[in-house]
Design a protein around this motif. Structure first.
Motif, PDB file in Angstrom:
ATOM      1  N   SER A  51      -9.434   8.433   1.024  1.00  0.00           N
ATOM      2  CA  SER A  51      -8.696   7.174   1.199  1.00  0.00           C
ATOM      3  C   SER A  51      -8.615   6.804   2.679  1.00  0.00           C
ATOM      4  O   SER A  51      -8.601   5.617   3.035  1.00  0.00           O
ATOM      5  CB  SER A  51      -7.298   7.259   0.581  1.00  0.00           C
ATOM      6  OG  SER A  51      -6.550   8.285   1.198  1.00  0.00           O
ATOM      7  N   TRP A  52      -8.571   7.802   3.544  1.00  0.00           N
ATOM      8  CA  TRP A  52      -8.569   7.558   4.988  1.00  0.00           C
ATOM      9  C   TRP A  52      -9.875   6.880   5.414  1.00  0.00           C
ATOM     10  O   TRP A  52      -9.861   5.870   6.112  1.00  0.00           O
ATOM     11  CB  TRP A  52      -8.381   8.900   5.706  1.00  0.00           C
ATOM     12  CG  TRP A  52      -8.545   8.892   7.188  1.00  0.00           C
ATOM     13  CD1 TRP A  52      -7.751   8.248   8.106  1.00  0.00           C
ATOM     14  CD2 TRP A  52      -9.542   9.578   7.949  1.00  0.00           C
ATOM     15  NE1 TRP A  52      -8.199   8.493   9.381  1.00  0.00           N
ATOM     16  CE2 TRP A  52      -9.291   9.320   9.305  1.00  0.00           C
ATOM     17  CE3 TRP A  52     -10.608  10.403   7.602  1.00  0.00           C
ATOM     18  CZ2 TRP A  52     -10.081   9.848  10.322  1.00  0.00           C
ATOM     19  CZ3 TRP A  52     -11.380  10.935   8.621  1.00  0.00           C
ATOM     20  CH2 TRP A  52     -11.115  10.652   9.962  1.00  0.00           C
ATOM     21  N   LEU A  53     -10.984   7.405   4.960  1.00  0.00           N
ATOM     22  CA  LEU A  53     -12.287   6.812   5.288  1.00  0.00           C
ATOM     23  C   LEU A  53     -12.415   5.407   4.703  1.00  0.00           C
ATOM     24  O   LEU A  53     -12.989   4.515   5.339  1.00  0.00           O
ATOM     25  CB  LEU A  53     -13.424   7.707   4.801  1.00  0.00           C
ATOM     26  CG  LEU A  53     -13.576   9.022   5.564  1.00  0.00           C
ATOM     27  CD1 LEU A  53     -14.441   9.984   4.781  1.00  0.00           C
ATOM     28  CD2 LEU A  53     -14.148   8.775   6.953  1.00  0.00           C
ATOM     29  N   GLU A  54     -11.872   5.193   3.517  1.00  0.00           N
ATOM     30  CA  GLU A  54     -11.901   3.859   2.910  1.00  0.00           C
ATOM     31  C   GLU A  54     -11.116   2.869   3.770  1.00  0.00           C
ATOM     32  O   GLU A  54     -11.585   1.761   4.036  1.00  0.00           O
ATOM     33  CB  GLU A  54     -11.334   3.909   1.486  1.00  0.00           C
ATOM     34  CG  GLU A  54     -11.409   2.593   0.751  1.00  0.00           C
ATOM     35  CD  GLU A  54     -12.834   2.103   0.503  1.00  0.00           C
ATOM     36  OE1 GLU A  54     -12.982   0.888   0.264  1.00  0.00           O
ATOM     37  OE2 GLU A  54     -13.790   2.900   0.551  1.00  0.00           O
ATOM     38  N   ALA A  55      -9.942   3.270   4.219  1.00  0.00           N
ATOM     39  CA  ALA A  55      -9.142   2.395   5.084  1.00  0.00           C
ATOM     40  C   ALA A  55      -9.871   2.101   6.392  1.00  0.00           C
ATOM     41  O   ALA A  55      -9.875   0.958   6.871  1.00  0.00           O
ATOM     42  CB  ALA A  55      -7.783   3.045   5.362  1.00  0.00           C
ATOM     43  N   LEU A  56     -10.519   3.108   6.959  1.00  0.00           N
ATOM     44  CA  LEU A  56     -11.278   2.901   8.199  1.00  0.00           C
ATOM     45  C   LEU A  56     -12.461   1.963   7.971  1.00  0.00           C
ATOM     46  O   LEU A  56     -12.746   1.100   8.802  1.00  0.00           O
ATOM     47  CB  LEU A  56     -11.763   4.243   8.755  1.00  0.00           C
ATOM     48  CG  LEU A  56     -10.674   5.188   9.250  1.00  0.00           C
ATOM     49  CD1 LEU A  56     -11.283   6.512   9.702  1.00  0.00           C
ATOM     50  CD2 LEU A  56      -9.853   4.559  10.355  1.00  0.00           C
ATOM     51  N   GLY A  57     -13.139   2.131   6.843  1.00  0.00           N
ATOM     52  CA  GLY A  57     -14.256   1.251   6.518  1.00  0.00           C
ATOM     53  C   GLY A  57     -13.823  -0.196   6.406  1.00  0.00           C
ATOM     54  O   GLY A  57     -14.512  -1.107   6.890  1.00  0.00           O
ATOM     55  N   LEU A  58     -12.681  -0.432   5.790  1.00  0.00           N
ATOM     56  CA  LEU A  58     -12.163  -1.799   5.662  1.00  0.00           C
ATOM     57  C   LEU A  58     -11.810  -2.379   7.031  1.00  0.00           C
ATOM     58  O   LEU A  58     -12.085  -3.554   7.307  1.00  0.00           O
ATOM     59  CB  LEU A  58     -10.947  -1.821   4.737  1.00  0.00           C
ATOM     60  CG  LEU A  58     -11.230  -1.510   3.270  1.00  0.00           C
ATOM     61  CD1 LEU A  58      -9.930  -1.343   2.489  1.00  0.00           C
ATOM     62  CD2 LEU A  58     -12.108  -2.581   2.638  1.00  0.00           C
ATOM     63  N   GLU A  59     -11.231  -1.561   7.895  1.00  0.00           N
ATOM     64  CA  GLU A  59     -10.914  -2.021   9.260  1.00  0.00           C
ATOM     65  C   GLU A  59     -12.189  -2.329  10.045  1.00  0.00           C
ATOM     66  O   GLU A  59     -12.262  -3.327  10.755  1.00  0.00           O
ATOM     67  CB  GLU A  59     -10.090  -0.965  10.010  1.00  0.00           C
ATOM     68  CG  GLU A  59      -8.628  -1.008   9.728  1.00  0.00           C
ATOM     69  CD  GLU A  59      -7.976  -2.315  10.150  1.00  0.00           C
ATOM     70  OE1 GLU A  59      -7.924  -2.626  11.359  1.00  0.00           O
ATOM     71  OE2 GLU A  59      -7.499  -3.027   9.268  1.00  0.00           O
TER      72      GLU A  59
END
Length: 164
Positions: A51-59
């Motif tokens: 979920s951390w990587l997903e949030a970073l990808g969206l940013e």
């Protein structure tokens, strides 16, 4: 990208300033649960990082058109692929650092930082060096900061996305 202590935040922030781009501090996007695990000396799992990587990808996607630098360990190929799923031409600068130097740097941060030096070995165990990946600059993190920044800036200027 790189192990803890490699200089990702320092280099990333300064590089973003030089380029006039947004800087994203990847550690700020970890959940409180992830921070608690790391403070307790428990390495994160792939599931913890998902979920951390997903949030970073969206940013990254949100800022990509105007230029963005992200500090993120991105230790495994799968993590880098997850980020590239959001920004396909995403480039990585690998700040390579040896185990002893990483341990010294992390220990030098003191107890106020959430990542203890006891987790350094887990970082090296998880690291999948991106030697054969495209869109990657490999730099020795023990070189002087000004040299790292100059080489990174020169490399970025030669990339197609350098002037969003």
């Amino acid at each position: 990208m790189g192990v803890s202590g490699s200089g990702k935040s320092t280099v990333g922030d300064k590089l973003a300033q030089q380029q006039g781009w947004v800087f994203i501090e990847g550690d700020a996007f970890h959940s409180e649960q992830n921070h608690a695990k790391m403070r307790a000396g428990i390495p994160l799992t792939d599931e913890d990082r998902s979920s951390w990587l997903e949030a970073l990808g969206l940013e990254l996607r949100r800022h990509a058109a105007h230029g963005v630098v992200l500090s993120c360990s991105a230790l495994k190929r799968a993590y880098r692929q997850q980020l590239r799923a959001h920004v396909p031409d995403l480039a990585f600068i690998w700040l390579d650092l040896g185990r002893e130097a990483a341990a010294q740097r992390v220990a030098g941060r003191g107890a106020s930082h959430f990542f203890p030096a006891t987790l350094i070995d887990s970082q090296f165990a998880a690291l999948e060096p991106p030697y054969d990946e495209t869109g990657l600059l490999h730099l020795d993190s023990e070189h002087p900061l000004d040299d790292i920044l100059q080489r990174a800036a020169d490399w970025l200027q030669r990339r197609p996305h350098a002037n969003p």
